[in-house]
Motif scaffolding. Structure first.
Motif: not given
Length: 417
Positions: A409-417
């Motif tokens: 989840d943490r890395l997916i949030r980085m993708l969306s930023n």
């Protein structure tokens, strides 16, 4: 079996102690030897005598070896323990090439390194040939490891380990387990409580004229899932893959671990099924055979095409009954990101849980910038590191938790930023 010279024992041999020490070395190398076999061996040697090494060899062989795969281990440890200095020198060079500074002409065969490790753990070798007076001296063994040394080893990156540290790490991995929780199935089994089985209860009542005397109860029958491992053996993953396969060998051969069956596949530029090789009890022989079959070790990476081959040829065979899939790769793919995402999605839908083990996650600054990683990440249930013993222990603790997502989840949030 080669010809042997007469057995040269010390002037005052402690026969029982020597045989007991020899049996302990065999047990450390994986040969199941209990006190009963040890007593039988001592009595057999006393009855048969030990004037020739050939007779001594086969007497101990008859007492200690009960399976074909243990013959090679027994033969290697016998030569090491009963004073063959030149062979001892060779095996120390095979185990500790950094100390010797050179590699011997002959590569160690299956079971040889494990035999040497079991007998010589903690021993050192001199650069000169031993004197005749020293050939009869007993080898000193120091297998003690402090708790702090073990903890440091657990957190050490596999790529940073020395030869000795890697041997100790593999020994620790061989003792680790990968437990799994059972899954309730649709089939029912008789029980003392749970849900009333109306059909059985009515049939039982008919025996007493329709009088309902006893209620029959059922509970869901428990079953265990398959473990399917897809292991990247490309150049960037080679060292990690070899260590993980050692761990998977112990999981595949563990009794009572819970997994219905362990299936293993390697991939680099092509997909290779190595499941049957993991069934070999000797870990050295198993990995040697697996490496010979997988011709793309330390080559390129085509994750998308290899996953397509798995989904097409193997998914229906091995992913039934709620299988758990471990995908071990760094995600650095040469193919099209869209094709990779499509194959990852299909794999995810076919598995009960898809866990991605990526050694790159050991870096604090890791970010999903590569196209392959960004394409794969949304289609996994959990994203975890796999670069050390500690990271594999964490995996074993959470592999059955449906709510575990690791760093996904943490890395997916980085993708969306």
């Amino acid at each position: 079996m080669p010809e042997y010279a007469p057995l040269d024992l010390p002037e005052h041999p402690k026969l029982a102690g020597n045989i007991a020490h020899f049996a302990r070395a065999l047990r450390r190398a994986g040969v199941p030897i209990g006190p009963g076999r040890l007593i039988d061996a001592i009595e057999a040697v006393q009855a048969a005598g030990f004037t020739e090494k050939r007779d001594f060899y086969w007497t101990l062989h008859a007492c200690f070896v009960s399976r074909p795969e243990h013959r090679a281990v027994f033969g290697q440890i016998f030569r090491l323990y009963w004073r063959d200095p030149r062979y001892l020198e060779h095996m120390m060079a095979a185990m500790l090439p950094a100390v010797r500074g050179v590699q011997e002409d002959r590569a160690a065969q299956a079971a040889e390194k494990r035999a040497a490790e079991a007998l010589l753990d903690g021993a050192t070798v001199s650069e000169t040939e031993p004197d005749e007076d020293e050939q009869g001296t007993e080898i000193e063994i120091d297998a003690s490891l402090t708790t702090s040394a073990d903890e440091q080893l657990k957190s050490l990156d596999f790529e940073q380990m020395s030869t000795d540290e890697m041997a100790r790490a593999k020994a620790m991995l061989a003792r680790m387990t990968l437990p799994v929780d059972s899954i309730p199935s649709r089939r029912a089994a008789l029980a003392h409580s749970g849900r009333i089985d109306r059909a059985r209860s009515l049939r039982a009542a008919m025996r007493f004229g329709g009088e309902m005397r006893d209620l029959k109860w059922v509970q869901p029958k428990l079953r265990y899932p398959n473990l399917v491992v897809l292991c990247d053996i490309s150049g960037s993953m080679s060292q990690y893959s070899r260590v993980v396969l050692h761990f998977l060998h112990s999981v595949a051969n563990a009794k009572g671990a819970g997994w219905a069956r362990v299936h293993a596949f390697t991939f680099g530029t092509r997909l290779t099924n190595i499941t049957r090789h993991l069934g070999t009890r000797d870990v050295d022989a198993a990995l040697r055979a697996a490496g010979a079959e997988a011709q793309d070790w330390e080559g390129g990476t085509r994750i998308g095409s290899c996953l397509e081959a798995f989904n097409r040829d193997w998914s229906r065979r091995v992913l039934g009954q709620g299988a758990v899939v471990l995908l071990i790769t760094d995600g650095l793919d040469r193919g099209e990101a869209d094709d990779l995402a499509r194959q990852m999605q299909r794999l995810h839908l076919s598995a009960r849980r898809l866990i991605w083990i990526n050694p790159l996650l050991r870096w604090d600054e890791f970010a999903p910038k590569a196209r392959g990683i960004a394409a794969m990440l949304p289609h996994v249930d959990s994203f975890r590191a796999g670069h050390s013993i500690a990271s594999l222990e964490e995996l074993a603790a959470v592999i059955s938790r449906r709510d575990d997502v690791g760093e996904r989840d943490r890395l997916i949030r980085m993708l969306s930023n």
